[in-house]
Every structure is written in C-alpha cells, then in structure tokens.
Design an enzyme around this catalytic site. Sequence first.
Site, PDB file in Angstrom:
ATOM      1  N   ASN A 132       0.849  -1.195   0.000  1.00  0.00           N
ATOM      2  CA  ASN A 132       0.000   0.000   0.000  1.00  0.00           C
ATOM      3  C   ASN A 132       0.881   1.240   0.000  1.00  0.00           C
ATOM      4  OD1 ASN A 132       0.339  -0.292   3.086  1.00  0.00           O
ATOM      5  ND2 ASN A 132      -0.989  -2.005   2.544  1.00  0.00           N
TER       6      ASN A 132
ATOM      7  N   SER B 289      -8.288  -0.574  -0.400  1.00  0.00           N
ATOM      8  CA  SER B 289      -8.016  -1.957  -0.018  1.00  0.00           C
ATOM      9  C   SER B 289      -8.269  -2.905  -1.190  1.00  0.00           C
ATOM     10  CB  SER B 289      -8.943  -2.315   1.152  1.00  0.00           C
ATOM     11  OG  SER B 289      -8.707  -3.630   1.556  1.00  0.00           O
ATOM     12  N   GLY B 290      -7.275  -3.782  -1.467  1.00  0.00           N
ATOM     13  CA  GLY B 290      -7.471  -4.907  -2.380  1.00  0.00           C
ATOM     14  C   GLY B 290      -7.839  -4.615  -3.811  1.00  0.00           C
TER      15      GLY B 290
ATOM     16  N   GLU C  45      -3.918  -1.280   5.977  1.00  0.00           N
ATOM     17  CA  GLU C  45      -2.829  -0.749   6.806  1.00  0.00           C
ATOM     18  C   GLU C  45      -2.903   0.773   6.972  1.00  0.00           C
ATOM     19  OE1 GLU C  45      -1.350  -2.808   8.440  1.00  0.00           O
ATOM     20  OE2 GLU C  45      -1.032  -4.638   7.265  1.00  0.00           O
TER      21      GLU C  45
ATOM     22  N   HIS D 273       6.190  -5.594  -0.810  1.00  0.00           N
ATOM     23  CA  HIS D 273       6.371  -7.029  -0.583  1.00  0.00           C
ATOM     24  C   HIS D 273       7.477  -7.529  -1.522  1.00  0.00           C
ATOM     25  CE1 HIS D 273       2.400  -8.408   1.514  1.00  0.00           C
ATOM     26  NE2 HIS D 273       2.661  -7.156   1.832  1.00  0.00           N
TER      27      HIS D 273
ATOM     28  N   HIS E 192       6.496 -10.577   6.598  1.00  0.00           N
ATOM     29  CA  HIS E 192       5.541  -9.764   5.838  1.00  0.00           C
ATOM     30  C   HIS E 192       6.173  -8.492   5.250  1.00  0.00           C
ATOM     31  CE1 HIS E 192       1.478  -7.350   6.172  1.00  0.00           C
ATOM     32  NE2 HIS E 192       2.044  -7.215   4.983  1.00  0.00           N
TER      33      HIS E 192
HETATM   34 ZN   LIG Z   1       1.498  -6.270   3.332  1.00  0.00          ZN
END
Ligand SMILES: [Zn+2]
Length: 214
Positions: free
Chosen positions: A26, A42-43, A73, A94, A155
């Site tokens: 994010n 989100s997503g 987050e 990530h 993570h």
């Molecule tokens: Zn993450």
Amino acid sequence: MDFKQMILEAGIEMQAKNLTIETWGNISIRDPESGLIYITPSGMPYDKLNEDDIVVLNPDGTIHEGKRTPSVESGLHTLIYQNRTEINAVLHTHPVDSSIFGMLRKPIPMVSDELAQAFGEEIKVADYALPGSKELAENAVRALGTNMACLLANHGALCVGRNMQECFKTASVLESQARIYYKALCIGTPVVLKEDDVAYMRDFALNKYGKTNQ
Ligand SMILES: [Zn+2]
C-alpha cells in the site's frame, strides 16, 4: 500538487520495479500543508486504479473523502505520519529479497556504502502482528524509529521518505542491498562497516551530496 495522481503513478512504479505482486502492499502521501493523507484503497489492482479510488484521510485516520475502503494498513500509515513530522510518503512493499530477512527475523546491518548513505543505521525487524492490526502499526513504528525503513516479520518491508521520490529510492536501495547481502551470506561473513564511517556517509548523503559549493 495532484496527490491522487502521484499515488496512481506510484502504484504502477511499485509493480514495475518488482517491489510487490498482485494487490499486496500500500502507498500513501501526506500533503504537508493540509496534513491530509492520500492512500490506496483496499485490495484493488494498481493498474486498474483511477483518481476516484484513492481515499483521503484526516490526520487522525478518519475518512475525509472517498468512496472506497482505505488500505487495511491505513492505521500504520497514519501512525507513522503522527510520529515522523518530516515524512510525507510511505510505501509498504512485498519485495522478494528484503522479505527473506523479515521471514528469518534477521535485521540488515550496515554492510555497504549504499546502505550507510540511505539509512545510516541497521534496518530492524518489527515484532510479528497480524496484518491490519493496531499492534502491527505500533510494532512497525517502534522498529522504524528514526530510520527510513524497517522489515515486518514474515511480511514485506516498510519504507518512508520526505517525498515519494526519496521513498522509492529508499525502497530500491533496501531491496537491491538485501539481494547482495543474501548472496554474500551464502559464501561468507559480510563485514559490517564501522559506526563512524556509517555516520559520516549518512551525513554526507543528507547534507552535502549533490549540493554545489556556495
Ligand atoms: Zn502487506
């Protein structure tokens, strides 16, 4: 400045630089004048976002504007801005090689001049907490301290900058150096730089590099 457009461009750049996959990660930017925080929803896939999808948060994390649900987050981003007044951009990535160290819960010491210049202190690993939790936000802010990045246990990574350009530089240096450190560990014991040398290089990068003599 068009902060929503900057978030859209950052999403494309984050994917192009292999700093994340799919919808993970994010991005946020703070407008230093209003204090409003612009964050990814989100997503949603980064290459499908448009300006209407970007959520605007008040400094306390409540929604100021937007039809979408903000990133899971968003509490983490908000807490970083509350603790670091000089920071105006946050990337949660990530990336493969940095994530290896988060998975091992192993900090990345100052083992290269690039790391010394971009960070100036060891990149710590935040204690584990579930994604989106208040605990994760608190653990990450503690591990980040005054540094420009930390790793999240099992993570990904968290990178900050005074602006989005610096934030991407931070994220790219972290990932490239994690790759080199990993390879070095495979064949030997990397040498950690002396604290004085690290401090000199960080000071040079912050205050002298690229500046003309007056
Ligand atoms: Zn993450």
